[in-house]
Design a protein around this motif. Structure first.
Motif: not given
Lengths: 608, 208
Positions: A33-37, A98, B59, B195-196, B199
């Protein structure tokens, strides 16, 4: 258990629902599971992509080399199998909101791909097949009723049943009385034979016909039968497989009727051939009206059966043209009929109007004949059409308007005016006239005008052409925003966003290359034949156009059911995930087509 | 300074040299995010019912390799805990003995920093097991989510009230709930929060 939650989420997304339990279990152990802003680039054009993404939340925009948005991914969308399989990616993926995503590495994806046929099939299909596949799944979930119809519910006929010993003449007399084209002979122990009209004809031509001899000796045994509670579909398959025209219908082994191939076909088309027969046989306007009003039932049935929109449109425009022609014959005295030509124009001319939203029609009158003669006839015609359910055209593009009721010469002058002093209205008039089709009267009059119209286009008309083409880009095509709007209600005018751009772009190409076909699909086919459009893209464009028409038809039928006017609005809340995918894929193709038109006509060089 | 002294003292008390790796300085780029469910709030007498933990690298949450275990408690489960966790006696009847779970857990965590929501509580609960079994408390560096959130959320005054409830944090960060409350799901959600927040810039004071 948490692993089950993730499994359930995956299972709710097609094609992951195709995976076996064991494969899903294994997949869950590979999941990340990944998070990208917002603002993150997942990959750049020509870059590598080494994971398969499934959006849990957020939004990803896909851009081409010019930074134009190609598509948008949202909740429950996944990407990009092609890039993963080819190891190279043609687009730039940018996180626009996001992003939280499930990710599967290439190796695990490859394994699913290798081990699940359903999964593989989904990703290997090109876009055309994908649309088909999505549509088929939708159908399956609604279970097209033609698969479940029983023989009992169809139209079989009572048999003309005689004994073995009956003389041929008497048997034939009975079958004529019953209006049958075959004689059924009852043999021993519940066996049946058949003597068809064609058999009698053959015997007659060979001089072997003996009216007094018994039919038993002439009959073919055994007559193939189907049980009254069997599926109609099975009866159809038997007819095709055995290459026969009739089947006996049995109820607990006893013959109760005869089922003909034509009966089955007409059941599947739900009276559609009956309606054309009724139209042709109509003696009065009232009878014609009755026959014509049945069209909506046919449309509903064909739509529910998942027939492609273009075939529904074809069938319906056939019906409509027959209505127009029949009405024309009823109203105009015979000597007047060859002095004029009745035209249907615009979508009706292209044969793409399924739900009657307006009547665009016109009358061309032979030079030298007084147009005033036709006024009362045209009034009567238009009134009748309104009663038949064709709403009057709000722009008054109708035979009751003198503007659309002129002589050949006068039409030529108007064509000149449209082309030489173009404005918004004349662009529209030109467009709908370009799509005109003669439905009754003297067709040569229209051919003369069409030839004239094409002849007016030569190298000097580049500017007119360019502005005409540019209408293709008039409305924005919302690529992507349709993806997964689970919580928000969005709506789009599917005509402006998708259907019109295709119609106008294809019409422009038809004008430039002097293509005489009228329907958008036929024009696209012709463009592909002349290698102006690539074969594969032409196929995609046809399917996209069909899918958009199909979605619009669905929305229109729903509106009519709810007592609203049929418009062009599609609401996201009315769409299933599958339909949203269909819409998204189709709009993406429309957007690519607009790009093609821009490049083909060099529209970016045009002053705006 | 004090913490390194404490660490050295702890290491001295370790009674199983196999676990000396717990005291090595961590040099990788991963953290472990964890959550436990317990029979109550008192580490002295309450017990752990389940542990959920995931590794986070860069991430990414390595969900497929998640750690998830149920423990067999010795005592009774309080009514209150039943209400909070929705765990009943019967649910943990097939739980494992802590002696089997804790070594596996320690191998999973290694010397990585541990992230969590009110993580000190989880650390204390876990430590009461490790003290018994290997003689030391869980020595890993701790990263507190509510503090990370507070540093980034505080906008104007240091005295401003910031709601630090877990669900409020999730909501303010616009993160989705993935499944129901259980140790692993909560660990995954804590990892998303982590993770959030990573950033987002920290608030450095109005005049900096």
């Amino acid at each position: 258990m948490s692993f089950n939650d993730q499994k359930a989420f995956l299972q709710s997304i097609h094609p992951f629902d195709e995976l076996s339990d064991a494969l899903l279990d294994e997949l869950v152990t590979k999941l990340e599971i990944a998070f990208y802003p917002a603002g993150t680039s997942l990959t750049v054009c020509g870059g590598e992509i080494d994971r398969f993404y499934i959006v849990i939340k957020g939004e990803v925009k896909v851009l081409d080399e010019t930074d134009a948005v190609v598509r948008i991914y949202r909740e429950k969308d996944s990407f990009d199998a092609d890039a993963l399989l080819e190891g190279r990616c043609d687009w730039h993926y940018v996180v626009s909101e996001d992003l939280i995503s499930y990710e599967i590495d290439r190796k695990s994806f490859q394994k699913l791909f290798d081990e699940s046929e359903g999964f593989r099939r989904f990703f290997l299909m090109d876009i055309v097949e994908r649309i088909e596949h999505l549509k088929k799944r939708e159908l399956d979930s609604g279970m097209g009723d033609w698969m479940t119809a029983k023989v009992r519910e169809s139209y079989w006929h009572p048999p003309c049943l005689v004994t073995m010993e009956t003389p041929l003449l008497e048997a034939a007399r009975r079958s004529v009385e019953m209006g049958r084209s075959e004689i059924i002979v009852e043999g021993e122990e519940g066996s049946y034979g058949i003597v068809a009209d064609s058999d009698i004809k053959r015997m007659l031509s060979q001089g072997r016909l003996q009216p007094e001899s018994s039919v038993g000796g002439m009959a073919h045994f055994p007559l193939l039968t189907v049980d009254i509670d069997d599926f109609l579909f099975n009866a159809y398959l038997t007819l095709i497989r055995e290459n026969v025209k009739r089947l006996g219908v049995t109820d607990r082994g006893r013959l109760v009727g005869v089922l003909e191939q034509i009966d089955i076909l007409s059941y599947f088309a739900n009276h559609s051939h009956l309606i054309t027969v009724k139209i042709e046989r109509a003696r009065t306007i009232e009878e014609l009206k009755e026959a014509s009003l049945g069209y909506l039932t046919i449309v509903r049935r064909l739509y529910a059966q998942g027939l492609k929109a273009r075939y529904i449109a074809k069938l319906i425009s056939e019906v409509n043209r027959k209505v127009f022609a029949r009405l024309f014959e009823m109203i105009l005295p015979e000597e007047r009929r060859e002095e004029c030509a009745l035209l249907v124009m615009g979508s009706e001319g292209r044969g793409e109007q399924i739900i009657r939203t307006d009547q665009d029609n016109a009358l061309i009158i032979r030079n030298g004949v007084d147009p005033e003669i036709f006024v009362p006839y045209m009034e009567e015609l238009s009134t009748a059409l309104q009663e038949f359910g064709y709403p009057p055209c709000p722009g008054k593009i109708m035979v009751t308007n003198p503007y659309w009721r002129r002589s050949v010469q006068s039409f030529k002058e108007e064509i000149d005016r449209w082309i030489d002093s173009p404005d918004e209205e004349s662009f529209m008039y030109f467009s709908i006239f370009f799509d005109a089709k003669d439905v009754a009267g003297e067709g040569a009059l229209l051919r003369e005008l069409k030839e004239y119209l094409f002849s007016r286009f030569d190298d000097h008309n580049d500017i007119y052409m360019a502005f005409f083409v540019r209408l293709t880009l008039l409305f924005e095509t919302p690529v992507g925003i349709w993806n997964s709007l689970l919580h928000r209600d969005r709506h789009v005018d599917i005509k402006k966003a998708g259907i019109f751009p295709v119609v106008q772009g294809v019409r422009s190409l038809a004008l430039k290359y002097r293509i005489e076909e009228l329907s958008t699909v036929e024009r696209i086919k012709e463009l592909a034949k002349r290698e102006i459009l690539r074969e594969s893209f032409a196929r995609e464009l046809i399917e996209a156009f069909d899918a958009l028409s199909y979605l619009r038809l669905g929305a229109q039928l729903k509106a009519l059911e709810e007592g609203r006017d049929a418009d062009n609005m599609i609401h996201s809340k009315d769409l299933s995930k599958i339909q949203r995918d269909l819409l998204r894929d189709s709009l993406e193709i429309v957007e690519r087509f607009k790009g093609f038109i821009t490049r083909h006509f060099e529209l970016d060089r045009l002053p705006s | 300074m004090i913490s390194s002294f404490r660490k050295a003292w702890q290491k001295h008390r370790l009674n199983d040299p196999k676990y000396s790796y717990l005291f090595e300085p961590y040099e990788g780029d991963e953290v472990v995010v964890l959550d436990t469910e317990t029979t109550g709030m008192d580490p002295k007498k309450d017990e752990i019912l389940s542990i959920g933990a995931v590794k986070v690298r860069g991430n990414r949450i390595l969900f497929g390799e998640a750690f998830e275990a149920w423990l067999k408690p010795r005592g009774e489960i309080s009514e209150e805990s039943i209400k909070i966790h929705g765990i009943r006696r019967m649910d943990i009847e097939h739980g494992e003995e802590p002696e089997a779970v804790i070594p596996r857990f320690l191998d999973f965590v290694g010397n990585r920093p541990i992230v969590g929501y009110y993580i000190r509580f989880d650390q204390r609960m876990l430590s009461s097991y490790t003290r018994r079994m290997i003689g030391v408390e869980l020595p890993n560096e701790l990263i507190e989510l509510s503090e990370m959130y507070y540093r980034r959320h505080r906008k104007s005054s240091p005295h401003e009230f910031v709601d630090l409830k877990f669900d409020t944090i999730m909501e303010n960060l616009d993160l989705p709930r993935l499944g129901k409350h259980d140790a692993l799901n909560d660990a995954v959600m804590s990892a998303l929060i982590y993770l959030k927040l990573k950033t987002m810039p920290e608030y450095k004071g109005a005049f900096s």
